[in-house]
Motif scaffolding. Structure first.
Motif, PDB file in Angstrom:
ATOM      1  N   PRO A   1      -0.231   7.297  -9.438  1.00 33.07           N
ATOM      2  CA  PRO A   1       0.677   6.798  -8.413  1.00 33.07           C
ATOM      3  C   PRO A   1       2.103   6.674  -8.948  1.00 33.07           C
ATOM      4  CG  PRO A   1      -1.343   5.526  -8.408  1.00 33.07           C
ATOM      5  CD  PRO A   1      -1.404   6.426  -9.613  1.00 33.07           C
TER       6      PRO A   1
ATOM      7  N   GLU B   1      -0.896   7.788  -0.767  1.00 34.81           N
ATOM      8  CA  GLU B   1      -2.172   7.406  -1.374  1.00 34.81           C
ATOM      9  C   GLU B   1      -3.258   7.658  -0.344  1.00 34.81           C
ATOM     10  OE1 GLU B   1      -4.348   3.351  -2.937  1.00 34.81           O
ATOM     11  OE2 GLU B   1      -2.185   3.385  -2.687  1.00 34.81           O
TER      12      GLU B   1
ATOM     13  N   SER C   1       0.520   2.281   3.412  1.00 35.75           N
ATOM     14  CA  SER C   1       0.754   3.439   2.558  1.00 35.75           C
ATOM     15  C   SER C   1       1.388   4.585   3.337  1.00 35.75           C
ATOM     16  CB  SER C   1      -0.553   3.896   1.923  1.00 35.75           C
ATOM     17  OG  SER C   1      -0.326   5.002   1.085  1.00 35.75           O
TER      18      SER C   1
ATOM     19  N   GLU D   1       5.165  10.777  -1.147  1.00 36.00           N
ATOM     20  CA  GLU D   1       3.931  10.457  -1.859  1.00 36.00           C
ATOM     21  C   GLU D   1       3.043   9.639  -0.943  1.00 36.00           C
ATOM     22  OE1 GLU D   1       2.541   7.671  -5.519  1.00 36.00           O
ATOM     23  OE2 GLU D   1       4.171   9.066  -5.953  1.00 36.00           O
TER      24      GLU D   1
ATOM     25  N   TYR E   1      -7.649   8.722   0.187  1.00 36.59           N
ATOM     26  CA  TYR E   1      -8.971   8.900  -0.407  1.00 36.59           C
ATOM     27  C   TYR E   1      -9.893   9.725   0.482  1.00 36.59           C
ATOM     28  CZ  TYR E   1      -7.117   5.261  -3.372  1.00 36.59           C
ATOM     29  OH  TYR E   1      -6.313   4.550  -4.219  1.00 36.59           O
TER      30      TYR E   1
END
Length: 75
Positions: A58, A28, A7, A26, A30
């Motif tokens: 996304p 991703e 990612s 962009e 967490y």
């Protein structure tokens, strides 16, 4: 890009540059706060003033930067 995986690698390889010279991509993530581990390990070595924006679903971030030139110049 170990230990952060595909990612982060994909985001950085496809980063775009805004007219004001800031890189955008962009990612991703967490973590709380977002990109905390990545910033400490690698991003802070290359970028100043790193900010994070929640883009929702996304792909929405990439849609916002469509048409901008790539940040990294291919040589």
């Amino acid at each position: 890009m170990r230990p952060f995986g595909g990612s982060l690698d994909n985001g950085l390889r496809n980063a775009k540059v805004r007219q004001d010279g800031f890189a955008v991509w962009e990612e991703e993530d967490y973590c709380v706060p977002p990109l905390a581990q990545e910033s400490a390990a690698v991003l802070d070595d290359y970028f100043d003033h790193l900010t994070v924006e929640d883009i929702g679903a996304p792909g929405q971030g990439w849609m916002k930067v469509t048409g901008l030139p790539l940040f990294w110049k291919n040589k």
